[in-house]
Design a protein around this motif. Structure first.
Motif, PDB file in Angstrom:
ATOM      1  N   UNK A  99      -0.121 -11.986  -5.473  1.00  0.00           N
ATOM      2  CA  UNK A  99      -0.777 -12.194  -6.760  1.00  0.00           C
ATOM      3  C   UNK A  99      -1.846 -11.136  -7.022  1.00  0.00           C
ATOM      4  N   UNK A 100      -2.672 -10.853  -6.034  1.00  0.00           N
ATOM      5  CA  UNK A 100      -3.733  -9.850  -6.188  1.00  0.00           C
ATOM      6  C   UNK A 100      -3.164  -8.461  -6.448  1.00  0.00           C
ATOM      7  N   UNK A 101      -1.963  -8.199  -5.946  1.00  0.00           N
ATOM      8  CA  UNK A 101      -1.331  -6.888  -6.142  1.00  0.00           C
ATOM      9  C   UNK A 101      -0.525  -6.829  -7.442  1.00  0.00           C
ATOM     10  N   UNK A 102      -0.450  -7.944  -8.160  1.00  0.00           N
ATOM     11  CA  UNK A 102       0.284  -7.953  -9.422  1.00  0.00           C
ATOM     12  C   UNK A 102       1.782  -8.118  -9.271  1.00  0.00           C
ATOM     13  N   UNK A 109       8.059  -2.594 -11.091  1.00  0.00           N
ATOM     14  CA  UNK A 109       7.555  -3.913 -10.710  1.00  0.00           C
ATOM     15  C   UNK A 109       7.879  -4.163  -9.245  1.00  0.00           C
ATOM     16  N   UNK A 110       7.146  -5.106  -8.662  1.00  0.00           N
ATOM     17  CA  UNK A 110       7.430  -5.553  -7.297  1.00  0.00           C
ATOM     18  C   UNK A 110       7.651  -7.061  -7.377  1.00  0.00           C
ATOM     19  N   UNK A 111       8.809  -7.483  -6.884  1.00  0.00           N
ATOM     20  CA  UNK A 111       9.142  -8.905  -6.855  1.00  0.00           C
ATOM     21  C   UNK A 111       9.113  -9.374  -5.411  1.00  0.00           C
ATOM     22  N   UNK A 112       8.388 -10.442  -5.148  1.00  0.00           N
ATOM     23  CA  UNK A 112       8.275 -10.986  -3.798  1.00  0.00           C
ATOM     24  C   UNK A 112       9.035 -12.302  -3.752  1.00  0.00           C
ATOM     25  N   UNK A 118       0.831  -1.212   0.000  1.00  0.00           N
ATOM     26  CA  UNK A 118       0.000   0.000   0.000  1.00  0.00           C
ATOM     27  C   UNK A 118       0.863   1.258   0.000  1.00  0.00           C
ATOM     28  N   UNK A 119       2.009   1.222   0.677  1.00  0.00           N
ATOM     29  CA  UNK A 119       2.870   2.410   0.721  1.00  0.00           C
ATOM     30  C   UNK A 119       3.627   2.628  -0.582  1.00  0.00           C
ATOM     31  N   UNK A 157       4.138   3.701  -7.912  1.00  0.00           N
ATOM     32  CA  UNK A 157       3.590   3.107  -9.131  1.00  0.00           C
ATOM     33  C   UNK A 157       2.834   4.155  -9.942  1.00  0.00           C
ATOM     34  N   UNK A 158       2.067   4.997  -9.257  1.00  0.00           N
ATOM     35  CA  UNK A 158       1.308   6.048  -9.932  1.00  0.00           C
ATOM     36  C   UNK A 158       2.248   7.034 -10.616  1.00  0.00           C
ATOM     37  N   UNK A 159       3.354   7.375  -9.966  1.00  0.00           N
ATOM     38  CA  UNK A 159       4.325   8.315 -10.520  1.00  0.00           C
ATOM     39  C   UNK A 159       5.209   7.689 -11.601  1.00  0.00           C
TER      40      UNK A 159
END
Length: 170
Positions: A50-53, A33-36, A20-21, A26-28
């Motif tokens: 997965x839900x957050x892409x 990408x975010x790798x987990x 969320x933070x 991402x907007x800017x």
């Protein structure tokens, strides 16, 4: 431009707070990408990612995840850490002119007194780690965790704050 790397194990709620933070980045257009890097979660961590892409990295393959990252710069954060307002501008300014790794300023927790802050040992990723992909690849070894990379790199501070993840009680 920036790939965010989050190493986790059974941190579904903390991961959601961190993601969320990152929305402002991402907007800017700063967060590409975010790798987990999931180290064997048995909770709903994979579903949250997965839900957050997010892109999932198999357990034990952090080096492969770094190689796969699309960004020229990597931002390592702990699950549960929250970046404060203004972090996007500070990161953008740093990567625009510096080549050295950087960390955020630690935000003061409202419930932590002076003595508690002084007696708490800092974790290697508690202030995050912003590092070029090239530098990360040069320092990472097969089987390493993100904390090992953070211990190997000296860094400077950038002008944005991070609220570190709360240490979980065993």
């Amino acid at each position: 431009m920036l790939s965010v790397m989050i190493e986790t194990r059974n941190h579904q709620d903390a991961l959601a707070r961190t993601l969320a933070s990152l929305v402002s980045g991402a907007v800017e257009g700063v967060v590409r990408e975010v790798l987990v890097h999931d180290r064997g979660s048995t909770d709903q961590t994979a579903a949250v990612a997965d839900h957050a892409g997010c892109v999932m990295i198999p357990s034990g393959d952090l080096l492969g995840g770094v190689r796969r990252a699309k960004g020229d710069w990597l931002l390592f954060v702990e699950p549960g850490a929250r970046l404060s307002e203004g972090w996007v501008e500070a990161v953008f300014a740093h990567v625009g002119h510096a080549t050295t790794p950087a960390r955020f300023l630690r935000a003061r927790a409202p419930d932590s007194g002076f003595l508690a802050r002084m007696m708490t040992r800092s974790r290697p990723l508690s202030e995050g780690l912003l590092v070029s992909k090239r530098q990360a690849l040069a320092k990472l070894k097969p089987g390493d965790e993100a904390e090992a990379l953070a211990r190997r790199l000296s860094s400077r501070r950038i002008g944005a704050e991070i609220m570190p993840a709360r240490r979980e009680k065993a």
